[in-house]
Design an enzyme around this catalytic site. Structure first.
Site, PDB file in Angstrom:
ATOM      1  N   HIS A  60     -14.991  10.248  18.837  1.00  0.00           N
ATOM      2  CA  HIS A  60     -13.662  10.643  18.308  1.00  0.00           C
ATOM      3  C   HIS A  60     -12.390  10.242  19.301  1.00  0.00           C
ATOM      4  CE1 HIS A  60     -14.291  13.201  14.799  1.00  0.00           C
ATOM      5  NE2 HIS A  60     -15.685  13.343  15.380  1.00  0.00           N
ATOM      6  N   LYS A  94       0.695  12.070  21.549  1.00  0.00           N
ATOM      7  CA  LYS A  94       1.141  12.325  20.104  1.00  0.00           C
ATOM      8  C   LYS A  94       2.640  12.158  20.083  1.00  0.00           C
ATOM      9  CE  LYS A  94      -2.823  15.146  18.647  1.00  0.00           C
ATOM     10  NZ  LYS A  94      -3.128  14.555  17.139  1.00  0.00           N
ATOM     11  N   LYS A 121      -3.057  14.039   4.704  1.00  0.00           N
ATOM     12  CA  LYS A 121      -2.588  15.128   4.024  1.00  0.00           C
ATOM     13  C   LYS A 121      -1.304  15.092   3.495  1.00  0.00           C
ATOM     14  CE  LYS A 121      -5.006  18.052   7.409  1.00  0.00           C
ATOM     15  NZ  LYS A 121      -4.843  18.901   8.574  1.00  0.00           N
ATOM     16  N   LYS A 138       0.941  19.093  14.642  1.00  0.00           N
ATOM     17  CA  LYS A 138      -0.349  18.777  15.019  1.00  0.00           C
ATOM     18  C   LYS A 138      -0.578  19.119  16.555  1.00  0.00           C
ATOM     19  CE  LYS A 138       1.097  14.512  14.305  1.00  0.00           C
ATOM     20  NZ  LYS A 138       0.053  13.803  13.897  1.00  0.00           N
ATOM     21  N   ARG A 139      -1.499  19.180  17.261  1.00  0.00           N
ATOM     22  CA  ARG A 139      -1.613  19.651  18.739  1.00  0.00           C
ATOM     23  C   ARG A 139      -0.362  19.202  19.421  1.00  0.00           C
ATOM     24  NH1 ARG A 139      -5.969  22.929  20.398  1.00  0.00           N
ATOM     25  NH2 ARG A 139      -5.117  22.783  22.346  1.00  0.00           N
ATOM     26  N   THR A 187      -5.493  13.037  10.868  1.00  0.00           N
ATOM     27  CA  THR A 187      -5.880  13.463   9.367  1.00  0.00           C
ATOM     28  C   THR A 187      -4.813  14.120   8.778  1.00  0.00           C
ATOM     29  OG1 THR A 187      -6.965  15.429  10.075  1.00  0.00           O
ATOM     30  CG2 THR A 187      -8.413  13.610   9.587  1.00  0.00           C
TER      31      THR A 187
HETATM   32  C1  LIG Z   1      -5.192  18.408   9.857  1.00  0.00           C
HETATM   33  C2  LIG Z   1      -4.938  19.274  11.155  1.00  0.00           C
HETATM   34  C3  LIG Z   1      -4.990  18.975  12.368  1.00  0.00           C
HETATM   35  C4  LIG Z   1      -4.982  17.293  12.689  1.00  0.00           C
HETATM   36  O1  LIG Z   1      -3.700  16.850  12.572  1.00  0.00           O
HETATM   37  P1  LIG Z   1      -3.420  15.406  13.056  1.00  0.00           P
HETATM   38  O2  LIG Z   1      -2.038  15.183  12.893  1.00  0.00           O
HETATM   39  O3  LIG Z   1      -4.563  14.553  12.620  1.00  0.00           O
HETATM   40  O4  LIG Z   1      -3.582  15.424  14.824  1.00  0.00           O
HETATM   41  C5  LIG Z   1      -4.658  20.010  13.378  1.00  0.00           C
HETATM   42  N1  LIG Z   1      -4.748  21.127  13.106  1.00  0.00           N
HETATM   43  C6  LIG Z   1      -4.514  21.562  11.916  1.00  0.00           C
HETATM   44  C7  LIG Z   1      -4.625  23.177  11.711  1.00  0.00           C
HETATM   45  C8  LIG Z   1      -4.854  20.813  10.677  1.00  0.00           C
HETATM   46  O5  LIG Z   1      -5.079  21.409   9.413  1.00  0.00           O
END
Ligand SMILES: *Cc1c(COP(=O)(O)O)cnc(C)c1O
Length: 798
Positions: A345, A539, A645, A533-534, A641
């Site tokens: 990952h 990022k 979404k 995101k985190r 991901t």
């Molecule tokens: C989808 C999701 C992530 C991943 O987000 P990225 O933008 O791909 O880092 C992290 N936390 C939650 C709660 C999510 O639903």
């Protein structure tokens, strides 16, 4: 519902609270789910198909009531009945505590995978730990992140079933003695260990509309039995307490850090606990099938390890086969390497797991001996069979510099190694794991991540889902690739108008939520520009807030400036020990409070940082996003991901050529995405050459100079030195994530967005193109690829 309320709660439905309704609906749904669960188990007992076991330290499953309702076909009926009774369905569904058994993307991926496995009728199960405290709850106090414990089991969790009769003993520590058997072979006796009981809690994983139900098994650590632990007269009551305490710690809490390995000893214990309990269960199930011999294990079992966290499963399998089942090394290794597959990952070196030898030796002495032997044989194999790689042995070794390199162990012990997006896999093969790719070219493969479109579109965005179904019919629900039929409507004005209306409604909902939770009034006609995101330097939330500061500076200079109003929406948790990430949170909150309260800019920009990002909050925000911020330093985000979404919900991406953004771009085409910034090769070339100078960027671009000086001089701080650290950090580390370097192209690209949004019809047709191509990113596609390419599973047809 009415009669169930009477029998279960002894209440009239008119007197029921939201929690009463929640409990009753769970009970009704569980009856449906359990029928399918039993049926699936019976089916698998009969047919004995090959199964996949997905081992992951994280499963970020989100709330289950709504998705289970959807999957058993009761969602619409339930919503209607609730409304008829005068309730708002979402008020009832939010009674469920969203279990935070994961940090972010990796854990959410695991959850989407289980959803798709069950929906495609593949037999497969997840294994994880039943952490008593999940991901912390984030609150802002004076703009600073504070962490509150998340005790999600305070109320009984309605979806789990404790199966004490299937508990498994796991052993730590102790000492190993070697004995010679009569036939001359060696026997290893592992004694004086600390024993911990792994008690399973099973959660059903419900397929969509197919009565196929798999299992997510969560292991809870408990004492073996209190009596046997009063083992020594020497151990006093307090030692005893401490011992019990340390046992319960094993499933005590999730590590709230998705990249580094803090609290090493406990983390190792957690990983081994998951692995040992899960393998025992897998082998027990195999033996229950009356197979001839474990030699054929790979015909019925494949184990996917989600990142290296469960990679101790490889030496643990060797231990079981040799010490408990009597196999010799060669046969045990042949079995093991046909069973494991590993997903990588990350390539960020600080996130690659390495454990000190001494710790593994002490906690898992027998496992260490086996890892040592795997390493010896591996290195010797290279020396003799691949002389051209001899010089690389030190870089490839599993044990080196006093540490065990878990990624190397995982690659050596698996038949498949996959990355999670094409670019990421290419980097693995050609850079990070280049030598391993020379050794085992057939092992490396790509499986681009995906998301379940059932949760992230059908359930989270019913307005859009209905519009799509009214336009192209409902076949896309089972075959998400058929969303491409929407491409026929990119210039269909009535559809564009309805799409605009859906987005508007979703934005109004989010605006209301923002107002209720933060008191901030946002313009629901403005661009909703979303980064959720985190919090991580790679990022680059910092780049985003630099753009906000730049716009604010521009507006202060010229209040009449003609810009499209924007609402910048952030969500992000920082690891509790990640100082710089927490500084950025504080900065965003500070900028927000200044910008939102400055009447001179006429509300043209607003900044909203919502607390406590988790799956259920994502489900509220994603349907309302206009712009999806995917702005990681190229090469750093393995896939992402969140990008998928938001695209699926009609947002346009502003992004770097990183992770799955590249694959999104290749599908939707340049006019329908906003790409900016350095490419991965350029980033890499700068690292190689050392030719980048953050200081030059700071001096040569007035906009950057102004922002940096504002940080240094405390313009945004409550006191003078509040953000000087950010200023000095960027310059002293030479801006390793190229925030200053990419600033200009980021700002210019945002100007294109500002311009594009003014032409709603064109914007909306871009939005349709994105939705139309998002079917590729359904995790159904990803799982289909895993099932045929790696796992070799058969779909179970009824
Ligand atoms: C989808 C999701 C992530 C991943 O987000 P990225 O933008 O791909 O880092 C992290 N936390 C939650 C709660 C999510 O639903």
């Amino acid at each position: 519902m009415k009669s169930k309320m009477e029998t279960l709660k002894g209440k009239n439905i008119t007197d029921a609270s939201h929690k009463d309704l929640y409990d009753v609906i769970c009970a009704i749904v569980s009856e449906e789910v359990n029928k399918g669960w039993l049926k699936t188990e019976e089916h698998c007992k009969q047919k004995q198909p090959k199964q996949v076991y997905y081992l992951s330290m994280e499963f970020l499953i989100g709330r289950l009531l709504e998705s289970n309702l959807l999957n058993v076909g009761m969602w619409k009926v339930c919503n209607e009945s609730l409304r008829r009774l005068g309730f708002t369905p979402t008020d009832v569904y939010k009674e469920e505590h969203d279990p935070g058994l994961g940090n972010g993307g990796l854990g959410r991926l695991a959850a989407c995978f289980l959803d798709s496995l069950a929906t495609l009728s593949y037999p497969g199960h997840g294994f994880c730990i039943r952490y008593r405290y999940g991901m912390f709850e984030q609150r802002f106090i004076n703009g600073y992140q504070t962490e509150l414990p998340d005790y999600w089991l305070k109320e009984p969790y309605p979806w789990e079933t404790r199966r004490a009769d299937e508990a498994i003993e796991v052993q730590f520590g102790g000492n190993v003695t070697m004995l010679k058997r009569n036939d001359g072979s060696l026997e290893f006796k592992h004694e004086n260990t600390d024993k911990v009981l792994a008690v399973p809690y099973d959660v059903p994983v419900v397929g969509y509309n197919n009565e196929f139900v798999n299992t997510l098994r969560l292991w809870s650590a408990e004492q073996v039995d209190s009596a046997s632990h009063l083992h020594a007269a020497t151990s006093n009551y307090y030692q005893q307490l401490e011992h019990n305490h340390s046992i319960e710690q094993i499933s005590g809490m999730l590590y709230p850090d998705d990249s580094t390995d803090e609290g090493k000893r406990l983390r190792i214990k957690q990983e081994y606990f998951l692995v040992a309990a899960s393998l025992k269960k897998i082998i027990n199930d195999y033996k229950a099938m009356k197979q001839k011999s474990l030699i054929h294990l790979h015909e019925k079992v494949v184990i996917q390890i989600n990142d290296t966290h469960p990679s101790m499963a490889i030496p643990e399998m060797m231990r079981i086969l040799m010490d408990e089942e009597g196999f010799g090394w060669e046969n045990a290794w042949a079995i093991t390497t046909k069973v494991f597959a590993y997903t990588n990952h990350t390539i960020m070196s600080e996130a690659l797991e390495k454990w000190p030898i001494s710790m593994i030796q002490e906690l898992l002495p027998r496992l260490y001996m086996i890892i040592d032997e795997i390493n010896e044989r591996f290195c010797q194999g290279i020396w003799f069979d691949y002389p051209e790689l001899r010089d690389s042995i030190p870089q490839m070794a599993i044990i080196a510099d006093g540490q065990i390199h878990m990624a190397h162990l995982a690659i050596v012990g698996s038949f498949s190694v996959n990355g999670v997006a094409q670019l990421h896999t290419d980097i693995l093969k050609n850079h990070e794991m280049k030598n391993f790719n020379k050794l085992y070219p057939e092992r490396f493969n790509n499986k681009t991540n995906g998301i379940t479109h059932r949760r992230w579109l059908l359930m989270a965005n019913p307005r859009l889902a209905n519009l799509i179904s009214e336009t192209i019919g409902t076949r896309w629900v089972n075959r998400p690739r058929e969303l491409t039929h929407l491409l026929r409507y990119v210039n269909d004005n009535p559809l564009l108008e309805r799409l605009g209306h859906v987005k508007e409604k979703n934005k109004q909902d989010l605006a209301r939520y923002i107002h209720q939770t933060t008191g901030i009034l946002v313009d629901d006609q403005s661009i909703f520009d979303v980064q959720i995101k985190r919090m991580h330097e790679y990022k680059r939330q910092l780049l985003n807030i630099f753009h906000v500061i730049y716009l604010y500076n521009e507006l202060k200079e010229n209040p009449q400036l003609d810009i499209t109003p924007r609402t910048f929406i952030f969500c992000a948790k920082a690891a509790p020990g990640y100082y710089f990430a927490k500084e950025i949170i504080k900065l965003i909150n500070t900028v927000a409070s200044i910008v939102n309260h400055d009447a001179t800019i006429n509300g043209k920009i607003k900044v909203v940082f919502l607390e406590n990002y988790n799956v259920s909050l994502a489900e509220k925000i994603v349907p309302a996003a206009d712009v999806s911020e995917q702005i990681s330093t190229a090469s750093k985000e393995a896939s992402g991901t969140g990008n998928m979404k938001m695209m699926m919900n009609g947002a346009l991406t502003i992004g770097t050529l990183d992770g799955a953004n590249i694959e999104i771009k290749n599908l939707v085409g340049d006019p329908n995405i906003f790409i900016f910034g350095l490419r991965a090769e350029e980033v890499n070339a700068y690292y190689q050459s050392g030719q980048y100078s953050a200081s030059d960027m700071y001096h040569n671009d007035e906009r950057i100079t102004q922002i940096m000086d504002q940080l240094r001089d405390g313009i945004f701080g409550h006191h003078d030195t509040e953000f000087t650290d950010i200023y000095y950090h960027l310059l002293s580390t030479n801006d390793p994530f190229f925030i200053l370097k990419d600033f200009e192209s980021y700002v210019e690209t945002h100007q294109l967005i500002d311009e594009a949004y003014r032409h709603q019809d064109k914007w909306l047709s871009k939005s349709i193109v994105n939705i139309a191509h998002s079917g590729k990113f359904s995790s159904d596609r990803t799982i289909q690829e895993y099932a045929t390419g790696i796992w070799k599973l058969d779909k179970q047809l009824k």
